[in-house]
Design a protein around this motif. Structure first.
Motif, mmCIF file in Angstrom:
data_model
loop_
_atom_site.group_PDB
_atom_site.id
_atom_site.type_symbol
_atom_site.label_atom_id
_atom_site.label_comp_id
_atom_site.label_asym_id
_atom_site.label_seq_id
_atom_site.Cartn_x
_atom_site.Cartn_y
_atom_site.Cartn_z
ATOM 1 N N GLN A 130 17.058 3.070 4.037
ATOM 2 C CA GLN A 130 16.504 1.908 4.737
ATOM 3 C C GLN A 130 15.908 0.912 3.741
ATOM 4 O OE1 GLN A 130 13.631 3.017 7.742
ATOM 5 N NE2 GLN A 130 12.574 1.036 7.589
ATOM 6 N N TRP A 131 16.163 -0.385 3.962
ATOM 7 C CA TRP A 131 15.535 -1.423 3.149
ATOM 8 C C TRP A 131 14.044 -1.493 3.489
ATOM 9 C CZ3 TRP A 131 17.555 -3.859 -0.918
ATOM 10 C CH2 TRP A 131 18.951 -3.914 -1.056
ATOM 11 N N ILE A 132 13.223 -1.625 2.486
ATOM 12 C CA ILE A 132 11.782 -1.697 2.702
ATOM 13 C C ILE A 132 11.193 -2.866 1.921
ATOM 14 C CG2 ILE A 132 11.504 0.748 3.213
ATOM 15 C CD1 ILE A 132 10.689 1.273 0.400
ATOM 16 N N LEU A 135 6.171 -6.502 3.892
ATOM 17 C CA LEU A 135 5.884 -6.894 5.270
ATOM 18 C C LEU A 135 6.195 -5.786 6.268
ATOM 19 C CD1 LEU A 135 7.078 -10.613 5.584
ATOM 20 C CD2 LEU A 135 4.739 -9.740 5.433
ATOM 21 N N SER A 136 7.221 -5.007 5.985
ATOM 22 C CA SER A 136 7.705 -4.043 6.969
ATOM 23 C C SER A 136 7.237 -2.619 6.739
ATOM 24 C CB SER A 136 9.239 -4.049 6.985
ATOM 25 O OG SER A 136 9.755 -3.549 5.755
ATOM 26 N N THR A 137 6.739 -2.322 5.541
ATOM 27 C CA THR A 137 6.510 -0.930 5.168
ATOM 28 C C THR A 137 5.084 -0.699 4.677
ATOM 29 O OG1 THR A 137 8.819 -0.928 4.412
ATOM 30 C CG2 THR A 137 7.476 1.008 3.879
ATOM 31 N N PRO A 138 4.317 0.129 5.357
ATOM 32 C CA PRO A 138 2.957 0.436 4.893
ATOM 33 C C PRO A 138 3.003 1.315 3.644
ATOM 34 C CG PRO A 138 3.501 1.808 6.777
ATOM 35 C CD PRO A 138 4.631 0.830 6.617
ATOM 36 N N VAL A 139 1.946 1.248 2.856
ATOM 37 C CA VAL A 139 1.903 2.056 1.637
ATOM 38 C C VAL A 139 1.600 3.505 1.994
ATOM 39 C CG1 VAL A 139 1.173 0.121 0.225
ATOM 40 C CG2 VAL A 139 -0.559 1.622 1.233
ATOM 41 N N GLN A 140 1.941 4.401 1.082
ATOM 42 C CA GLN A 140 1.645 5.821 1.236
ATOM 43 C C GLN A 140 0.830 6.259 0.040
ATOM 44 O OE1 GLN A 140 4.895 8.465 2.311
ATOM 45 N NE2 GLN A 140 4.018 10.131 1.108
ATOM 46 N N ALA A 267 2.041 16.817 -10.781
ATOM 47 C CA ALA A 267 1.404 16.143 -9.647
ATOM 48 C C ALA A 267 2.177 14.920 -9.180
ATOM 49 C CB ALA A 267 -0.024 15.740 -10.012
ATOM 50 N N ALA A 268 3.033 14.387 -10.045
ATOM 51 C CA ALA A 268 3.791 13.182 -9.701
ATOM 52 C C ALA A 268 5.103 13.485 -8.987
ATOM 53 C CB ALA A 268 4.080 12.376 -10.967
ATOM 54 N N ALA A 269 5.435 14.760 -8.802
ATOM 55 C CA ALA A 269 6.758 15.127 -8.298
ATOM 56 C C ALA A 269 7.078 14.494 -6.959
ATOM 57 C CB ALA A 269 6.873 16.648 -8.212
ATOM 58 N N ASP A 270 6.155 14.584 -6.003
ATOM 59 C CA ASP A 270 6.422 14.018 -4.674
ATOM 60 C C ASP A 270 6.690 12.519 -4.764
ATOM 61 O OD1 ASP A 270 6.258 13.841 -1.655
ATOM 62 O OD2 ASP A 270 4.550 12.591 -2.208
ATOM 63 N N MET A 271 5.912 11.834 -5.579
ATOM 64 C CA MET A 271 6.037 10.382 -5.702
ATOM 65 C C MET A 271 7.365 9.992 -6.367
ATOM 66 S SD MET A 271 3.408 7.859 -7.707
ATOM 67 C CE MET A 271 3.862 8.548 -9.317
ATOM 68 N N THR A 272 7.726 10.672 -7.436
ATOM 69 C CA THR A 272 8.904 10.283 -8.202
ATOM 70 C C THR A 272 10.212 10.698 -7.538
ATOM 71 O OG1 THR A 272 8.744 12.303 -9.542
ATOM 72 C CG2 THR A 272 7.669 10.315 -10.402
ATOM 73 N N ASN A 273 10.148 11.544 -6.505
ATOM 74 C CA ASN A 273 11.358 11.976 -5.817
ATOM 75 C C ASN A 273 11.690 11.104 -4.614
ATOM 76 O OD1 ASN A 273 12.695 14.994 -6.372
ATOM 77 N ND2 ASN A 273 10.758 14.613 -7.407
ATOM 78 N N ARG A 274 10.852 10.150 -4.270
ATOM 79 C CA ARG A 274 11.065 9.330 -3.090
ATOM 80 C C ARG A 274 12.289 8.421 -3.227
ATOM 81 N NH1 ARG A 274 4.788 7.222 -2.403
ATOM 82 N NH2 ARG A 274 3.856 9.267 -2.014
ATOM 83 N N SER A 275 12.886 8.102 -2.096
ATOM 84 C CA SER A 275 13.956 7.106 -2.038
ATOM 85 C C SER A 275 13.335 5.795 -1.586
ATOM 86 C CB SER A 275 15.043 7.542 -1.056
ATOM 87 O OG SER A 275 16.068 6.568 -0.991
ATOM 88 N N GLN A 276 13.396 4.772 -2.457
ATOM 89 C CA GLN A 276 12.720 3.499 -2.185
ATOM 90 C C GLN A 276 13.677 2.339 -2.486
ATOM 91 O OE1 GLN A 276 9.787 4.920 -4.888
ATOM 92 N NE2 GLN A 276 8.150 4.845 -3.388
ATOM 93 N N ARG A 277 14.327 1.892 -1.445
ATOM 94 C CA ARG A 277 15.299 0.803 -1.552
ATOM 95 C C ARG A 277 14.583 -0.505 -1.203
ATOM 96 N NH1 ARG A 277 20.937 0.447 1.947
ATOM 97 N NH2 ARG A 277 22.151 -0.789 0.438
#
Length: 317
Positions: A130-132, A135-140, A267-277
């Motif tokens: 999904q394009w993010i 405006l459309s995507t809250p931060v995590q 500790a960065a594993a979850d963050m660096t594995n995300r798909s962010q288009r």
């Protein structure tokens, strides 16, 4: 415009300051050492000594320089081998969270009207294909990125005081003058790719000079707000590795297994594995900015065409 820059001697600062000067701005840059002072003068800016965490010190400097804008580029990213340790990010967090707050306080106390802060796209959640965008995507929130989110809140506070605060969520910086990119390139020359995350997960990158131009253009053209500064076509990790392989003349690269990468990322594993288009559409709609390097296939080819890559890498050692 009189512009005060923090973080002038990093890769992004070195790319941005000459563009600011070429645009007719007077640039004052925070210096912490004789070495920094020499680099700042070589870039064409005026070095200024102050304490990033001392409001009174910064207020005096902003008044003395008659600064009307602040560009806060200061960071202290830990070495790649230590990025997975939360404690390795403490100094960077201090700069991002506390330094941004102190700068915003000093700016609000004087006549500064514009505050630009380059954030990072890793603040977004995993959204698959999904394009993010902002405006459309809250931060995590994530323990390693929370300080950046806190810094963004300080810029928003600046805007709430009827000033112009601009957050630019940058993709991964790359180019022949970015040490981490040269590390990736040299590893690819040896036949390897170290890239966490599933093969179909998206990465968002931005060419260093395009990021620097976005800062300069944002100062002149962008309304207050949060914008995404990435290239036009984020690639999946598989496509990214393929582009990197092609740039070094190889059909394939041996990709380090993701289980190993997760272990190394800590500790960065979850963050660096995300798909962010991530989409840059809104910034292009509101300004004249357009990326000159549209995607990583083009970018890695340009890096490969640079002569003396090994000499460049040695200069950063």
């Amino acid at each position: 415009m009189n512009i005060f820059v923090a973080g002038a001697t990093g890769a992004l600062g070195k790319a941005t300051i000459p563009l600011l000067i070429a645009s007719g701005h007077q640039v004052y840059a925070l210096s912490h050492s004789e070495k920094n002072t020499a680099v700042i003068r070589q870039l064409g800016a005026e070095p200024i000594t102050a304490d990033l965490f001392d409001r009174a010190s910064l207020t005096r400097v902003l008044e003395a320089t008659n600064a009307t804008a602040i560009v806060h580029l200061a960071t202290k990213i830990p070495p790649t081998a230590r990025m997975g340790k939360v404690e390795s990010w403490q100094e960077n967090d201090h700069i991002r969270r506390d330094g941004t707050r102190t700068l915003a306080d000093a700016a609000l106390a004087v006549g500064v009207q514009t505050f630009v802060y380059p954030s990072f796209y890793y603040v977004y959640p995993d959204r698959g294909a999904q394009w993010i965008d902002a405006l459309s995507t809250p931060v995590q929130s994530h323990v390693i990125q929370q300080a950046t989110i806190d810094a963004e809140a300080e810029v928003a506070r600046f805007t709430q005081e009827k000033r112009k605060g601009i957050v630019l969520r940058m993709g991964n910086l790359y180019g022949p003058d970015v040490p981490s990119a040269l590390e990736q390139f040299q590893m690819a020359q040896k036949g390897f790719a170290a890239l966490p995350g599933p093969g179909d997960a998206y990465l968002s990158y931005i060419w260093l000079e395009d990021a620097a131009r976005a800062i300069v253009i944002a100062l002149a053209e962008a309304p207050a707000g949060v914008y995404d500064i990435v290239d036009d076509e984020p690639l999946t990790r598989d496509a990214f590795v393929s582009a990197l392989a092609h740039s070094v003349g190889k059909r394939h690269l041996l990709r380090i297994p993701n289980a190993v990468m997760k272990f190394l990322a800590g500790a960065a594993a979850d963050m660096t594995n995300r798909s962010q288009r991530v989409s840059n559409r809104r910034f292009q709609e509101l300004t004249t900015w357009r990326p000159t390097v549209s995607h990583a296939r083009q970018g890695w080819t340009l890096i490969a065409e640079e002569k003396h890559v090994s000499e460049r890498m040695a200069s950063y050692a």
